[in-house]
Every structure is written in structure tokens, then in C-alpha cells.
Design an enzyme around this catalytic site. Structure first.
Site, PDB file in Angstrom:
ATOM      1  N   GLN A   1      29.184  36.980  37.423  1.00  0.00           N
ATOM      2  CA  GLN A   1      29.271  38.240  38.153  1.00  0.00           C
ATOM      3  C   GLN A   1      28.030  39.118  38.023  1.00  0.00           C
ATOM      4  OE1 GLN A   1      33.477  38.915  36.485  1.00  0.00           O
ATOM      5  NE2 GLN A   1      33.582  39.903  38.473  1.00  0.00           N
TER       6      GLN A   1
ATOM      7  N   ASP B   1      23.852  34.748  43.579  1.00  0.00           N
ATOM      8  CA  ASP B   1      22.527  34.174  43.317  1.00  0.00           C
ATOM      9  C   ASP B   1      21.629  35.129  42.527  1.00  0.00           C
ATOM     10  OD1 ASP B   1      23.400  32.045  44.788  1.00  0.00           O
ATOM     11  OD2 ASP B   1      21.944  32.251  46.426  1.00  0.00           O
TER      12      ASP B   1
ATOM     13  N   ARG C   1      31.313  42.855  25.475  1.00  0.00           N
ATOM     14  CA  ARG C   1      31.945  41.568  25.790  1.00  0.00           C
ATOM     15  C   ARG C   1      31.248  40.968  27.008  1.00  0.00           C
ATOM     16  NH1 ARG C   1      37.066  40.283  29.279  1.00  0.00           N
ATOM     17  NH2 ARG C   1      37.027  38.054  28.967  1.00  0.00           N
TER      18      ARG C   1
ATOM     19  N   HIS D   1      34.387  32.039  31.513  1.00  0.00           N
ATOM     20  CA  HIS D   1      34.864  33.013  32.495  1.00  0.00           C
ATOM     21  C   HIS D   1      34.695  32.390  33.889  1.00  0.00           C
ATOM     22  CE1 HIS D   1      35.726  37.567  32.944  1.00  0.00           C
ATOM     23  NE2 HIS D   1      35.842  37.062  34.158  1.00  0.00           N
TER      24      HIS D   1
ATOM     25  N   ASN E   1      38.806  33.282  29.548  1.00  0.00           N
ATOM     26  CA  ASN E   1      39.210  34.491  30.239  1.00  0.00           C
ATOM     27  C   ASN E   1      40.248  34.144  31.306  1.00  0.00           C
ATOM     28  OD1 ASN E   1      38.800  37.418  31.087  1.00  0.00           O
ATOM     29  ND2 ASN E   1      38.472  36.336  33.028  1.00  0.00           N
ATOM     30  N   GLU E   2      41.418  34.737  31.210  1.00  0.00           N
ATOM     31  CA  GLU E   2      42.443  34.637  32.250  1.00  0.00           C
ATOM     32  C   GLU E   2      42.647  33.214  32.759  1.00  0.00           C
ATOM     33  OE1 GLU E   2      41.524  37.482  35.319  1.00  0.00           O
ATOM     34  OE2 GLU E   2      41.761  39.174  33.978  1.00  0.00           O
TER      35      GLU E   2
ATOM     36  N   ASN F   1      43.834  41.555  29.385  1.00  0.00           N
ATOM     37  CA  ASN F   1      43.227  42.247  30.530  1.00  0.00           C
ATOM     38  C   ASN F   1      44.356  42.856  31.336  1.00  0.00           C
ATOM     39  OD1 ASN F   1      40.846  41.124  29.672  1.00  0.00           O
ATOM     40  ND2 ASN F   1      40.572  39.774  31.440  1.00  0.00           N
TER      41      ASN F   1
ATOM     42  N   GLU G   1      39.905  43.971  28.920  1.00  0.00           N
ATOM     43  CA  GLU G   1      39.493  44.509  30.228  1.00  0.00           C
ATOM     44  C   GLU G   1      40.520  45.531  30.679  1.00  0.00           C
ATOM     45  OE1 GLU G   1      38.749  41.819  33.532  1.00  0.00           O
ATOM     46  OE2 GLU G   1      37.656  40.448  32.221  1.00  0.00           O
TER      47      GLU G   1
HETATM   48  C1  GBH Z   1      39.667  40.399  36.074  1.00  0.00           C
HETATM   49  O1  GBH Z   1      40.751  39.794  36.717  1.00  0.00           O
HETATM   50  C2  GBH Z   1      38.529  39.427  35.876  1.00  0.00           C
HETATM   51  O2  GBH Z   1      38.514  38.932  34.558  1.00  0.00           O
HETATM   52  C3  GBH Z   1      37.181  40.000  36.214  1.00  0.00           C
HETATM   53  O3  GBH Z   1      36.245  38.976  36.292  1.00  0.00           O
HETATM   54  C4  GBH Z   1      37.283  40.804  37.485  1.00  0.00           C
HETATM   55  O4  GBH Z   1      36.047  41.249  37.948  1.00  0.00           O
HETATM   56  C5  GBH Z   1      38.181  41.978  37.215  1.00  0.00           C
HETATM   57  O5  GBH Z   1      39.431  41.557  36.763  1.00  0.00           O
HETATM   58  C6  GBH Z   1      38.435  42.857  38.427  1.00  0.00           C
HETATM   59  O6  GBH Z   1      39.151  42.158  39.405  1.00  0.00           O
HETATM   60  O7  GBH Z   1      42.349  38.044  45.650  1.00  0.00           O
HETATM   61  O8  GBH Z   1      44.119  39.512  46.315  1.00  0.00           O
HETATM   62  O9  GBH Z   1      44.627  37.260  45.540  1.00  0.00           O
HETATM   63  C7  GBH Z   1      41.866  40.648  36.934  1.00  0.00           C
HETATM   64  C8  GBH Z   1      43.058  39.913  37.502  1.00  0.00           C
HETATM   65  C9  GBH Z   1      43.629  38.396  39.190  1.00  0.00           C
HETATM   66  C10 GBH Z   1      42.941  40.565  39.814  1.00  0.00           C
HETATM   67  C11 GBH Z   1      43.301  37.885  40.580  1.00  0.00           C
HETATM   68  C12 GBH Z   1      42.644  40.092  41.214  1.00  0.00           C
HETATM   69  C13 GBH Z   1      43.095  38.420  42.871  1.00  0.00           C
HETATM   70  C14 GBH Z   1      43.962  39.073  43.890  1.00  0.00           C
HETATM   71  N1  GBH Z   1      42.769  39.487  38.857  1.00  0.00           N
HETATM   72  N2  GBH Z   1      43.456  38.951  41.550  1.00  0.00           N
HETATM   73  S1  GBH Z   1      43.744  38.407  45.457  1.00  0.00           S
END
Ligand code: GBH
Length: 524
Positions: free
Chosen positions: A49, A82, A107, A152, A196-197, A339, A406
Site C-alpha cells: 500500500q 507501482d 507497524r 499483508h 494480517n487479516e 483490526n 488497526e
Molecule cells: C484493513 O482491512 C486492512 O488491513 C488494510 O490494509 C486496509 O487498508 C484497511 O483495513 C482499510 O480498509 O471491498 O466492499 O467488499 C479492514 C477490513 C475487509 C475492510 C475487506 C474492507 C472490503 C469491503 N476490510 N473490506 S468490499
């Protein structure tokens, strides 16, 4: 109707509304006070990211590189990571932002393919090792502890080419990568997160196919990807425990995402559905590692087995660990990473006919129209849900030591981000209640994110940073947002003491603070 009767009715309505309003306020009532001494404050990012430098100096291709470069990359604004925040070159700017905010720890995640272009340890890219050494040393120089996430979501593409998380071989390959990371950085890094997740990687990456590697097959492939990640976590924890703990003295945990699932009604079917939702979302991963008996949650095994049987499978679509793996996985934790962003209202519905993780659960979710929204459709502002969730975890996993890895809010990137400042203040306040009033065992908090970054399939359309980045400027300058000042003030005060040292006047919603100082006693 007489006018007297009318008046009465009006009065009753007004009283009812005031009553309801009072309930809402009471739930989110601000509490003065501070966090326990030594509580840790941090901020987070993830390699794909922020880093950019996607093919620089020997870095290999990973599944996100592959996805965003495809003809139809599946990213909302057709953007890529990129360059992203260009932290591969600008990491000193990130360190400066962290320092200015006053965090105790940072983190961040390692880009597996920057260190191991093929994913395997037979080919080490020294530039990748050097990059993370420079970052770690710069942090330590500023008295900021590094906390590393090993994974991640950016799997090296060559490993996806052999099936990725659907291939059990990747369990050992991940173990070797973890081993290399401990031996390269563990003399200075004392806090590790394996995954992560894993739910998002499994379900969105290997189930719905909206995140890399865009594999579709929910109800089957997401369960397999999860199964292998849970095993890989255990492998990495056991390597640390056996070979590094004695000399390096650090800790290894894992991070899960979970919303708070509030029953939509007090109907017992909905109350059960909300509990089931938490088991499918969090228990799926936490139960095998953190519960006394290990293995998947019984309710999950029961629901998936029964639907699988009805669909004509001769065994459950949820894989089985077997007793040896159950024992190998159980207890592989030094802390619980959480998170958390939002809450949902859950109600029971019969699952549809198609095979999927969603349909396996016999429930649906909605949100309350009164919950404030953000730039992300899934993220509604529900501070009290945070307190309820950490309490649920505290009970479910026997007082487990938890760190929030998070928590944060999305908007469109403005510097005067009052809504984010308000989000942080109210969520952190609820966390303080969970510790000081409810006795939850929580030792740290992490804001997502220190800087604006590539928000996965939403590209750059949703911003989570405490610092803004101008993504059209090749120099990617960072600017401090208002929320960074507010978070910084909370850190400096270790919470919200009602004293002159706490600059309460800076909050954008003073009006919500009770005029009388509330202390612990008032709430007990
Ligand atoms: C976190 O996920 C991540 O660890 C992090 O990388 C991310 O930037 C941050 O949250 C903010 O989103 O596309 O509508 O189907 C949090 C949990 C699970 C929230 C997946 C968004 C996708 C919804 N995420 N979800 S959708």
C-alpha cells in the site's frame, strides 16, 4: 381528536424521542481518564500500500503487481501500487511523521518478494534486506519500536503459480521466510505479526475473487486458503518459540479483522445469528489458535457440514485439521492482534442455494441509518461497538492479551479532517472504557494509517492517513492533517485527563463533552 388530546400525543412523542436520543448519547458518553501506564501507541502501514518501487533493485513480482497490471485490473480508479506513497524512497519522511505524532511503535509489513523474489530462501535479494535494515535502524534511532507484519497479502507470484495458499507446500515455504526474517531483523525487532487479516486474504482473495489473486470459489477455496494460512501461522510461531525466543526475547502474534455484530432485534434467532456471525468472522481463525480446545468453532463445523451434506458432498467443505494439527496450532500466540473499524446489525435469514461462505451462515447484515458514514461503503461510525467487541473477545478467549493493530476512518483526503479526528477520539475513548471500566486486557492501540495509501481495490479513492500525500506530485510530499494533531495530543496525554495539560479545546466537537467531569466512580 380534541386539541388537548393532540397536545398530549405530541408531548408523548417528544418525550419518546428525547428518551431515545438520551440512550444514544449515554452509549457514547465521553469519559475523562487515562490509559494504564505503559500503554503503547502506534500507527500502521502495509508494504504494497505504501512502498512502490515495485520492480526496483531485484524485487520480484507479487500477486498484487500481477493483478493491477492485468488488462482489467479490478481497481476502482484503474490505479496501481507501482509508486504508491513511494516509501521505498521516502521512508525517512514516514519516520519523521511518526516521530512528530509521538508514537511508541510503527507497524509495517515486509514485502516478501522484495526480500525473496521467488518466495523461496535459495535466492535472497540483499537490497530488500538492506531496505528494511535502514528503516528499522532509522526508527530505533528515533526511539520508535518496529512491529513487523510478515504477510499483508502480497504473496510472491511464483508461489501463486504453484497454487498459492491453496497449496499446502506454501506452509513450509512461509516458515522458511519467517525464519529468515527473524534471523535478519530479530536482534532489533521484538514484535512480530505472522498474518494480517487471514479472513480477507482467504475470502476476498481466494473466495470472492475481488482481491489478488482473484480466485473464485467461495465455500470451498476460501476455506482451504484459510486452513493453510492457519497452519503457516503456527509453523512461524513454533520456529520463533524453538529457535529465537531464548536469544531474541520478542513476541509473535497474529492479527484478525472483526466488526462488532449487534443483533438487529432481540428475537432469539437474531441474537444467535449475531453470535454465529462473530464465530464465522473471528472464530474461524481465532478458535484454532486461542481457544482451550483448538480447532474451528463447533458452530461453524456444524453449519458447513450440514449444508455440505445437503449439497451431496460426502464430506464437509470445511477441511479438517486432525488431532495432530489441532495440537500443533493450539496456543501458538503471544498476543491477539485486532483490526477493528465498524459494526453491523445481524439478523437470521435462510442461506441461499449457491455454495458460499455467506450462505453457510444463515444470516444477513445491515447498518443503522443513524450511523455516520465514511468514504468507504462498509465503514460506518459506531464507537460503542468497539467496546462491545473487545469485551466479547476478552470473555471468549479467556482474558487474552490484546493489542489493537488497526483502527481508522476514510474520507477524501482533506487536511481539515474533523470527522477523522472525531472518529479517533470517540473510538479511543470507548477502548479506554473497555480497559478502565470493564477490565479488558489491552496493551496497545494502532492507528490506520500514518499516511494516505493505496486502498486495495478502491485504489486512491478512499484515504485513511493521518498525513496526506499528494499522489500527483512525483515527490509525494506528506502534509500533516488535523487528525494527526488530535491523535498526537491523545498520545501525549496517554488518553483524556481533564487537566490543563490536555488541550481539550482542539477537539472539533467540544459540545459533546459533559460539563461535569465524569470519573470512574460515576460509571460503576
Ligand atoms: C484493513 O482491512 C486492512 O488491513 C488494510 O490494509 C486496509 O487498508 C484497511 O483495513 C482499510 O480498509 O471491498 O466492499 O467488499 C479492514 C477490513 C475487509 C475492510 C475487506 C474492507 C472490503 C469491503 N476490510 N473490506 S468490499
Amino acid at each position: 381528536m380534541s386539541s388537548a388530546e393532540n397536545k398530549k400525543r405530541c408531548m408523548a412523542m417528544v418525550l419518546l424521542m428525547v428518551g431515545l436520543f438520551g440512550l444514544v448519547i449515554a452509549q457514547d458518553q465521553f469519559l475523562y481518564g487515562t490509559f494504564p501506564k505503559g500503554f503503547l501507541w502506534g500507527a500502521a502501514t502495509a508494504s504494497y500500500q505504501i512502498e512502490g518501487g515495485w520492480n526496483e533493485n531485484g524485487k520480484g513480482e507479487n500477486i498484487w503487481d500481477r493483478m493491477v497490471h492485468a488488462y482489467d485490473g479490478g481497481i476502482k480508479d484503474n490505479s496501481t501500487g507501482d509508486v504508491a506513497a513511494d516509501s521505498y524512497h521516502k521512508y525517512m519522511d514516514d519516520v519523521a511523521a511518526l516521530k512528530e505524532t509521538g508514537v511508541n511503535f510503527y507497524r509495517f509489513s515486509l514485502s516478501w518478494s522484495r526480500i525473496l523474489p521467488t518466495g523461496r530462501i535459495d535466492q535472497i535479494n540483499q537490497d530488500g534486506i538492506d531496505y528494511y535494515n535502514k528503516l528499522i535502524n532509522a526508527l530505533l534511532d528515533k526511539n520508535i519500536s518496529p512491529m513487523i507484519t510478515l504477510y499483508h497479502w502480497d504473496l510472491p507470484q511464483p508461489l501463486e503459480d504453484i497454487g498459492g495458499w491453496l497449496n499446502e507446500e506454501v506452509v513450509d515455504i512461509f516458515g522458511a521466510y519467517a525464519n529468515l526474517s527473524y534471523s535478519s531483523f530479530g536482534d532489533r525487532v521484538k514484535s512480530w505479526i505472522t498474518f494480517n487479516e487471514p479472513l480477507v486474504q482467504s475470502h476476498l482473495g481466494y473466495g470472492l475473487g475481488i482481491f489478488a489473486p482473484r480466485v473464485k470459489g467461495s465455500g470451498k477455496t476460501d476455506y482451504i486458503a484459510a486452513h493453510n494460512q492457519i497452519k503457516a501461522h503456527a509453523r512461524a510461531w513454533r520456529i520463533y518459540d524453538a529457535d529465537y525466543r531464548a536469544t531474541q526475547n520478542g513476541e509473535v502474534g497474529i492479527t484478525f479483522n472483526c466488526a462488532w455484530d449487534e443483533p438487529k432485534t432481540q428475537n432469539p434467532e437474531d441474537i444467535e445469528a449475531a453470535e454465529r456471525a462473530l464465530q464465522f468472522e473471528l472464530g474461524w481463525f481465532a478458535h484454532p489458535i486461542f481457544s482451550a480446545n483448538g480447532d474451528y468453532p463447533p458452530i461453524m463445523k456444524e453449519y458447513i457440514a450440514s449444508r455440505s451434506a445437503k449439497e451431496g458432498y460426502n464430506m464437509s467443505r470445511l477441511p479438517e485439521f486432525g488431532q495432530t494439527w489441532v495440537n500443533y496450532i493450539k496456543g501458538t500466540h503471544d498476543f491477539f492482534g485486532l483490526n477493528h473499524y465498524t459494526s453491523r446489525l445481524i439478523y437470521r435469514v435462510k442461506g441461499g442455494n449457491e455454495t458460499s461462505y455467506e450462505n453457510d451462515q444463515d444470516l444477513a447484515s445491515s447498518s443503522d441509518p443513524s450511523w455516520p458514514s465514511s468514504a468507504s461503503s462498509w465503514l460506518k461510525v459506531v464507537p460503542w461497538g468497539f467496546r462491545k467487541l473487545v469485551n466479547w473477545i476478552h470473555k471468549e478467549y479467556n482474558g487474552v492479551r490484546l493489542i489493537v493493530t488497526e483502527n481508522g476512518f476514510s474520507d477524501h483526503g482533506q487536511i481539515k479532517d474533523d470527522d477523522r479526528a472525531k472518529y479517533y477520539t470517540s473510538y479511543i475513548n470507548e477502548l479506554m472504557k473497555a480497559i478502565n471500566l470493564d477490565g479488558c486486557n489491552i496493551f496497545g492501540y494502532t492507528a490506520w494509517s500514518i499516511i494516505d495509501n493505496f486502498e486495495w481495490s478502491s485504489g486512491y479513492t478512499e484515504k485513511f492517513g493521518l498525513y496526506s500525500i499528494n499522489f500527483t506530485d512525483p515527490r509525494r510530499p506528506r502534509s500533516r492533517k488535523f487528525s494527526a494533531e488530535v491523535y498526537s495530543n491523545i498520545i501525549a496525554n496517554n488518553g483524556f485527563p481533564a487537566s490543563s495539560t490536555n488541550n481539550m479545546t482542539m477537539y472539533p466537537f467540544k459540545i459533546q463533552f459533559p460539563s461535569k467531569q465524569h470519573n470512574l466512580h460515576d460509571h460503576l
